[in-house]
Design a protein around this motif. Structure first.
Motif, mmCIF file in Angstrom:
data_model
loop_
_atom_site.group_PDB
_atom_site.id
_atom_site.type_symbol
_atom_site.label_atom_id
_atom_site.label_comp_id
_atom_site.label_asym_id
_atom_site.label_seq_id
_atom_site.Cartn_x
_atom_site.Cartn_y
_atom_site.Cartn_z
ATOM 1 N N PHE A 40 0.823 -1.203 0.000
ATOM 2 C CA PHE A 40 0.000 0.000 0.000
ATOM 3 C C PHE A 40 0.865 1.264 0.000
ATOM 4 O O PHE A 40 0.573 2.243 -0.700
ATOM 5 C CB PHE A 40 -0.928 0.021 1.204
ATOM 6 N N ALA A 41 1.909 1.250 0.792
ATOM 7 C CA ALA A 41 2.785 2.423 0.849
ATOM 8 C C ALA A 41 3.461 2.680 -0.494
ATOM 9 O O ALA A 41 3.582 3.831 -0.942
ATOM 10 C CB ALA A 41 3.840 2.216 1.945
ATOM 11 N N ILE A 42 3.899 1.593 -1.163
ATOM 12 C CA ILE A 42 4.553 1.770 -2.473
ATOM 13 C C ILE A 42 3.551 2.299 -3.505
ATOM 14 O O ILE A 42 3.862 3.213 -4.298
ATOM 15 C CB ILE A 42 5.163 0.430 -2.927
ATOM 16 N N LEU B 137 0.081 2.225 6.946
ATOM 17 C CA LEU B 137 0.823 2.068 8.205
ATOM 18 C C LEU B 137 0.058 1.246 9.234
ATOM 19 O O LEU B 137 0.632 0.315 9.834
ATOM 20 C CB LEU B 137 1.183 3.448 8.761
ATOM 21 N N PRO B 138 -1.237 1.497 9.498
ATOM 22 C CA PRO B 138 -1.963 0.638 10.455
ATOM 23 C C PRO B 138 -2.046 -0.818 10.008
ATOM 24 O O PRO B 138 -1.969 -1.733 10.851
ATOM 25 C CB PRO B 138 -3.351 1.281 10.516
ATOM 26 N N VAL B 139 -2.194 -1.059 8.704
ATOM 27 C CA VAL B 139 -2.260 -2.442 8.228
ATOM 28 C C VAL B 139 -0.930 -3.154 8.485
ATOM 29 O O VAL B 139 -0.889 -4.322 8.888
ATOM 30 C CB VAL B 139 -2.624 -2.457 6.725
ATOM 31 N N LEU B 140 0.171 -2.478 8.210
ATOM 32 C CA LEU B 140 1.495 -3.076 8.447
ATOM 33 C C LEU B 140 1.682 -3.430 9.917
ATOM 34 O O LEU B 140 2.165 -4.534 10.239
ATOM 35 C CB LEU B 140 2.570 -2.108 7.971
ATOM 36 N N MET B 141 1.314 -2.536 10.818
ATOM 37 C CA MET B 141 1.493 -2.816 12.251
ATOM 38 C C MET B 141 0.545 -3.902 12.737
ATOM 39 O O MET B 141 0.900 -4.696 13.625
ATOM 40 C CB MET B 141 1.304 -1.526 13.047
ATOM 41 N N LEU B 142 -0.654 -3.988 12.152
ATOM 42 C CA LEU B 142 -1.550 -5.084 12.518
ATOM 43 C C LEU B 142 -0.956 -6.424 12.102
ATOM 44 O O LEU B 142 -1.104 -7.424 12.821
ATOM 45 C CB LEU B 142 -2.912 -4.887 11.853
#
Length: 301
Positions: free
Chosen positions: A41-43, A75-80
């Protein structure tokens, strides 16, 4: 705990290498999916933003809006995904999911407000949307930190238990016979040479009768004992060894003592001479008396 399967694949190898043995296969797939999805998602958001920067309005706002939205959710998806991968408690996982849900609501509000009601335009919902997003992101961040700390403590506890088991184990002891056998095994085949003397298997020393005939061993020899003298005497001795310096005997008696001894010596010699003269007179007197008697007998005849 799930049994190890050789066909699990690369994701399970990564999980075992960096985290440990997985409790459930679903957690591995979901966790890596969310983690890698957040990075994706970030990319994507970065690429869309770079594309939108080359456009003019209103096309710019059409493309920059999804770029911001995808970046906010990445960012929230990555940390989850990190929380799901780690063996954390259920309440920590639920907190992270709730935080992600709050951020999704904030992203929906952003899509509604941007650009007409954003940043001092229209009704300006910027502050409200940012506050909601911050609350959701804080919940996800807190749960991720708690999961990381719990995993670290679990690893530290496992290390302490392993070290404790090693200490509680029986200590290895060796008997003298075992040590001697180890030394003999290590020294087997090693030949020691005493100054070139050929090695011999004998354990007894023997000597012939004529080996000590030419030697005179004095067992009654007195032991010479040397005692250290004073510093001055040692210095004088060293000077004498160097040569060029002569020893000088110094008399410790006074002149009066020497004069008295000289008088005693003269008196002794005088007495000896007087004794010799008296002895000579004793021998001469009997002879003269005998001669007188012989003379008298001759005259009578």
């Amino acid at each position: 705990m799930a049994a190890e399967d050789p066909a699990d694949g690369y994701l399970f190898d990564l999980y075992r290498r960096y985290i440990g043995e997985p409790d459930d296969r679903t957690d591995v797939y979901v966790g890596f999916g969310l983690f890698l999805g957040g990075i994706g998602f970030a990319i994507v958001a970065l690429l869309i933003y770079l594309w939108s920067s080359t456009l003019e309005a209103p096309a710019y706002f059409v493309w920059v809006e999804p770029a911001y939205s995808v970046a906010m959710i990445s960012l929230p998806v990555l940390m989850l995904g990190i929380v799901v991968l780690l063996p954390s408690e259920r309440r920590v996982l639920y907190t992270s999911i709730a935080g992600l849900a709050v951020t999704v609501v904030a992203v929906g509000g952003f899509l509604y407000a941007y650009p007409d009601h954003w940043n001092r335009y229209g009704n300006n919902y910027t502050t409200q949307i940012v506050a909601v997003y911050a609350v959701g992101l804080a919940g996800v961040t807190a749960s991720t930190g708690a999961a990381l700390i719990a995993h670290y403590l679990e690893m530290a506890q496992a290390v302490n238990e392993a070290s404790g088991d090693d200490q509680d184990g029986e200590e290895l002891t060796y008997s003298d016979e075992e040590i001697r056998e180890d030394i003999d095994a290590a020294m087997e085949g090693v030949e020691l040479s005493w100054g070139g003397v050929q090695k011999s298997e004998n354990k007894r020393l023997t000597f012939s009768d004529h080996e000590f005939d030419s030697e005179n061993l004095d067992t009654n020899m007195a032991t010479k004992t040397t005692r250290s003298s004073g510093v001055d005497a040692q210095v004088a001795g060293l000077k004498g060894l160097k040569g060029g310096e002569k020893k000088t005997a110094v008399s410790e008696s006074s002149v009066d003592d020497q004069t008295q001894k000289l008088k005693e010596l003269r008196e002794q010699r005088r007495k000896e001479q007087a004794a010799e003269e008296a002895g000579g007179r004793r021998i001469t007197n009997p002879l003269s008396g005998l001669l007188e008697r012989l003379r008298s007998l001759v005259n009578r005849n």
